[in-house]
Design a protein around this motif. Structure first.
Motif, PDB file in Angstrom:
ATOM      1  N   ARG A   5       1.059  -4.490   4.229  1.00 37.28           N
ATOM      2  CA  ARG A   5       2.032  -3.643   4.935  1.00 37.28           C
ATOM      3  C   ARG A   5       3.336  -4.417   5.082  1.00 37.28           C
ATOM      4  O   ARG A   5       3.316  -5.631   5.233  1.00 37.28           O
ATOM      5  CB  ARG A   5       1.541  -3.272   6.337  1.00 37.28           C
ATOM      6  CG  ARG A   5       0.124  -2.792   6.438  1.00 37.28           C
ATOM      7  CD  ARG A   5      -0.318  -2.741   7.899  1.00 37.28           C
ATOM      8  NE  ARG A   5      -1.756  -2.562   8.025  1.00 37.28           N
ATOM      9  CZ  ARG A   5      -2.444  -2.789   9.127  1.00 37.28           C
ATOM     10  NH1 ARG A   5      -1.816  -3.251  10.217  1.00 37.28           N
ATOM     11  NH2 ARG A   5      -3.741  -2.598   9.162  1.00 37.28           N
ATOM     12  N   ARG A   6       4.444  -3.701   5.049  1.00 35.58           N
ATOM     13  CA  ARG A   6       5.732  -4.343   5.285  1.00 35.58           C
ATOM     14  C   ARG A   6       6.635  -3.400   6.075  1.00 35.58           C
ATOM     15  O   ARG A   6       6.756  -2.222   5.741  1.00 35.58           O
ATOM     16  CB  ARG A   6       6.410  -4.717   3.973  1.00 35.58           C
ATOM     17  CG  ARG A   6       7.675  -5.561   4.182  1.00 35.58           C
ATOM     18  CD  ARG A   6       8.348  -5.971   2.884  1.00 35.58           C
ATOM     19  NE  ARG A   6       9.070  -4.859   2.262  1.00 35.58           N
ATOM     20  CZ  ARG A   6       8.754  -4.309   1.099  1.00 35.58           C
ATOM     21  NH1 ARG A   6       7.679  -4.757   0.423  1.00 35.58           N
ATOM     22  NH2 ARG A   6       9.448  -3.322   0.606  1.00 35.58           N
ATOM     23  N   ASP A  17      10.464  -2.760   7.190  1.00 31.99           N
ATOM     24  CA  ASP A  17      11.870  -3.080   6.922  1.00 31.99           C
ATOM     25  C   ASP A  17      12.738  -2.294   7.898  1.00 31.99           C
ATOM     26  O   ASP A  17      12.786  -1.051   7.828  1.00 31.99           O
ATOM     27  CB  ASP A  17      12.255  -2.716   5.484  1.00 31.99           C
ATOM     28  CG  ASP A  17      11.540  -3.572   4.454  1.00 31.99           C
ATOM     29  OD1 ASP A  17      11.520  -4.796   4.644  1.00 31.99           O
ATOM     30  OD2 ASP A  17      10.989  -3.008   3.478  1.00 31.99           O
ATOM     31  N   GLN A  25      11.735   1.523   7.532  1.00 34.15           N
ATOM     32  CA  GLN A  25      10.892   1.934   6.408  1.00 34.15           C
ATOM     33  C   GLN A  25       9.624   1.095   6.411  1.00 34.15           C
ATOM     34  O   GLN A  25       9.668  -0.130   6.457  1.00 34.15           O
ATOM     35  CB  GLN A  25      11.605   1.779   5.071  1.00 34.15           C
ATOM     36  CG  GLN A  25      10.735   2.216   3.882  1.00 34.15           C
ATOM     37  CD  GLN A  25      11.517   2.369   2.606  1.00 34.15           C
ATOM     38  OE1 GLN A  25      12.257   3.325   2.420  1.00 34.15           O
ATOM     39  NE2 GLN A  25      11.369   1.417   1.706  1.00 34.15           N
ATOM     40  N   LEU A  26       8.492   1.792   6.372  1.00 35.40           N
ATOM     41  CA  LEU A  26       7.185   1.152   6.339  1.00 35.40           C
ATOM     42  C   LEU A  26       6.596   1.331   4.947  1.00 35.40           C
ATOM     43  O   LEU A  26       6.461   2.459   4.466  1.00 35.40           O
ATOM     44  CB  LEU A  26       6.262   1.789   7.382  1.00 35.40           C
ATOM     45  CG  LEU A  26       4.799   1.348   7.357  1.00 35.40           C
ATOM     46  CD1 LEU A  26       4.669  -0.090   7.831  1.00 35.40           C
ATOM     47  CD2 LEU A  26       3.956   2.281   8.230  1.00 35.40           C
ATOM     48  N   THR A  27       6.240   0.225   4.299  1.00 35.15           N
ATOM     49  CA  THR A  27       5.603   0.264   2.983  1.00 35.15           C
ATOM     50  C   THR A  27       4.163  -0.213   3.127  1.00 35.15           C
ATOM     51  O   THR A  27       3.912  -1.271   3.715  1.00 35.15           O
ATOM     52  CB  THR A  27       6.345  -0.644   1.986  1.00 35.15           C
ATOM     53  OG1 THR A  27       7.721  -0.240   1.918  1.00 35.15           O
ATOM     54  CG2 THR A  27       5.723  -0.546   0.594  1.00 35.15           C
ATOM     55  N   SER A  42       8.514   7.956  -0.425  1.00 36.32           N
ATOM     56  CA  SER A  42       8.157   7.893  -1.837  1.00 36.32           C
ATOM     57  C   SER A  42       6.784   7.273  -1.984  1.00 36.32           C
ATOM     58  O   SER A  42       6.228   6.703  -1.035  1.00 36.32           O
ATOM     59  CB  SER A  42       9.187   7.069  -2.622  1.00 36.32           C
ATOM     60  OG  SER A  42       9.178   5.718  -2.176  1.00 36.32           O
ATOM     61  N   ASP A  82       4.367   4.963  -5.070  1.00 40.45           N
ATOM     62  CA  ASP A  82       4.253   4.357  -6.388  1.00 40.45           C
ATOM     63  C   ASP A  82       2.988   4.907  -7.023  1.00 40.45           C
ATOM     64  O   ASP A  82       1.903   4.822  -6.433  1.00 40.45           O
ATOM     65  CB  ASP A  82       4.168   2.835  -6.295  1.00 40.45           C
ATOM     66  CG  ASP A  82       5.511   2.200  -5.936  1.00 40.45           C
ATOM     67  OD1 ASP A  82       6.529   2.916  -5.948  1.00 40.45           O
ATOM     68  OD2 ASP A  82       5.516   0.991  -5.647  1.00 40.45           O
ATOM     69  N   ARG A  99       0.789   2.825  -3.592  1.00 41.56           N
ATOM     70  CA  ARG A  99       1.347   2.500  -2.270  1.00 41.56           C
ATOM     71  C   ARG A  99       2.259   3.641  -1.848  1.00 41.56           C
ATOM     72  O   ARG A  99       2.658   4.476  -2.667  1.00 41.56           O
ATOM     73  CB  ARG A  99       2.098   1.169  -2.279  1.00 41.56           C
ATOM     74  CG  ARG A  99       3.327   1.109  -3.155  1.00 41.56           C
ATOM     75  CD  ARG A  99       3.915  -0.291  -3.227  1.00 41.56           C
ATOM     76  NE  ARG A  99       2.922  -1.263  -3.704  1.00 41.56           N
ATOM     77  CZ  ARG A  99       2.674  -1.490  -5.007  1.00 41.56           C
ATOM     78  NH1 ARG A  99       3.341  -0.829  -5.945  1.00 41.56           N
ATOM     79  NH2 ARG A  99       1.771  -2.371  -5.359  1.00 41.56           N
ATOM     80  N   ARG A 134       5.601   4.815   1.071  1.00 41.28           N
ATOM     81  CA  ARG A 134       6.673   4.390   1.975  1.00 41.28           C
ATOM     82  C   ARG A 134       6.970   5.517   2.956  1.00 41.28           C
ATOM     83  O   ARG A 134       7.050   6.682   2.568  1.00 41.28           O
ATOM     84  CB  ARG A 134       7.935   4.036   1.184  1.00 41.28           C
ATOM     85  CG  ARG A 134       7.724   2.895   0.195  1.00 41.28           C
ATOM     86  CD  ARG A 134       8.937   2.651  -0.699  1.00 41.28           C
ATOM     87  NE  ARG A 134       8.579   1.682  -1.750  1.00 41.28           N
ATOM     88  CZ  ARG A 134       7.978   2.013  -2.888  1.00 41.28           C
ATOM     89  NH1 ARG A 134       7.692   3.289  -3.141  1.00 41.28           N
ATOM     90  NH2 ARG A 134       7.678   1.079  -3.772  1.00 41.28           N
TER      91      ARG A 134
END
Length: 362
Positions: free
Chosen positions: A79-80, A82, A90-92, A145, A147, A183, A185
């Motif tokens: 998890r990241r 930003d 923004q959470l990825t 979005s 991936d 993944r 976002r």
């Protein structure tokens, strides 16, 4: 890179679904990184081997015969967060992360946007596939979005949410196997406040007005409390949670004559008196009905059982079809067909299953 090892003995897929149903997989692979996942899928496609991509198994009904091919379980993690500007975040998240753990993580970091989706079982990668939603919030409200691994080209590409065809409990990905989510976002907000509360029951329980914001921690706690009361939070000792969540989607029909026909049938079943039926806007000229309301008024009460009690409607929520501990997939589908056909006969409305059916049909 070496392809991750697969199980040498058949793996019972019932151990990987929340219904605890499903026969064996001919081959089982646990992919712990996105690169491993991509490699396994590409290899299976190159060999023309049947492939089932398995997430949390919370929206899946697998045949008693199992799956005669490779099953790859998405075990990726990461998890990241930003922080952008003006309170935007923004959470990825990797596809294999547990969804509710991710929601809890956002709440612990005072991020708003996902709190109404607390308690939903499954993995992150499945949420855009069926446009997961609850208590007035859907993934489409927050998804930026994903991936995707395009299985036709073998390429990985980023796809904006606007191109996923997100609609009520569906997307261009649902019911298809031509892409795999790697993944996702999400666009969230900083500051500890929730998204505007849109669901009347939630607003009432929180003691706020519809449209108000509330502390994200309060919203999460309240949603979990409401879901537990409906048997919608996984509990290994509670058979009411041995389900795929809501088994049927809420039907959408034309307003006007179609709604009037349902009301007339409901009135006749109630002895000719007036009937108040819940409806919700569903786009121009369309309304959404409550599947639970229709099921109950077609004569299927909470706890309604079939197949000598091996399967039943949840004792807490008529939309959940449950395994009482010794059921088969055949048992579950028999109950589902009985409920579907009963609602159709009573109201002329056809219910459709929300879970993905693998190797079986309703």
């Amino acid at each position: 890179m070496t392809t991750p090892p697969s199980a040498t003995e058949p793996v019972a897929l019932a151990d990987h679904t929340t219904l605890r149903l499903g026969g064996p997989a001919a081959r089982f692979v646990n992919a712990t990184t996105a690169a491993e996942l991509v490699e396994v899928v590409r290899a299976a496609d190159a060999a023309r081997e049947p492939l089932l991509v398995l997430g949390g198994g919370s929206n899946l009904v697998i045949a008693d015969s199992g799956f005669d091919g490779a099953v790859v379980r998405i075990g990726t993690s990461g998890r990241r967060i930003d922080r952008l500007s003006d309170g935007r975040v923004q959470l990825t998240v990797e596809a294999g992360e547990d969804w509710d753990e991710v929601v809890a993580h956002t709440v612990a970091n005072d991020l708003g946007g996902l709190e109404c989706l607390s308690g939903i079982p499954g993995l992150v990668g499945a949420t855009p596939v069926q446009n997961v939603g609850a208590y007035g919030v859907e993934i489409t409200d927050v998804l930026v979005s994903v991936d995707l691994l395009d299985r036709e080209s073998g390429q990985v590409r980023m796809v904006p949410a606007a191109e996923l065809g997100l609609a009520y409990r569906t997307s261009v990905l649902k019911g298809k196997d031509n892409a795999v989510v790697l993944r996702a976002r999400f666009a969230l907000t900083d500051g500890g406040k929730s998204a505007p509360i849109a669901y009347a029951e939630l607003a009432r329980t929180l003691g706020v007005q519809v449209g108000d914001r509330a502390p994200v921690r309060d919203v999460r706690d309240t949603v979990l409390e409401l879901r537990r009361g409906k048997g919608m939070v996984l509990d290994p000792v509670d058979n009411d949670t041995w389900s795929a969540g809501s088994f049927f989607t809420n039907p959408i029909i034309g307003e006007g004559d179609e709604v009037l026909s349902v009301l007339e049938r409901a009135s006749a079943r109630a002895g000719g008196g007036p009937v108040t039926m819940p409806t919700y806007p569903a786009g121009e000229g369309r309304v959404k009905l409550s599947a639970a309301w229709l099921i109950e008024r077609a004569g299927f009460h909470k706890g309604y059982s079939a197949r000598d009690g091996r399967v039943s409607l949840s004792t807490k929520h008529t939309l959940a079809l449950t395994n009482r501990g010794s059921a088969s997939t055949e048992d579950l589908l028999a109950l589902a067909a009985e409920v579907r056909d009963g609602v159709d006969a009573a109201f002329g409305v056809r219910l459709h299953p929300e879970p993905v059916l693998v190797g079986c049909a309703l």
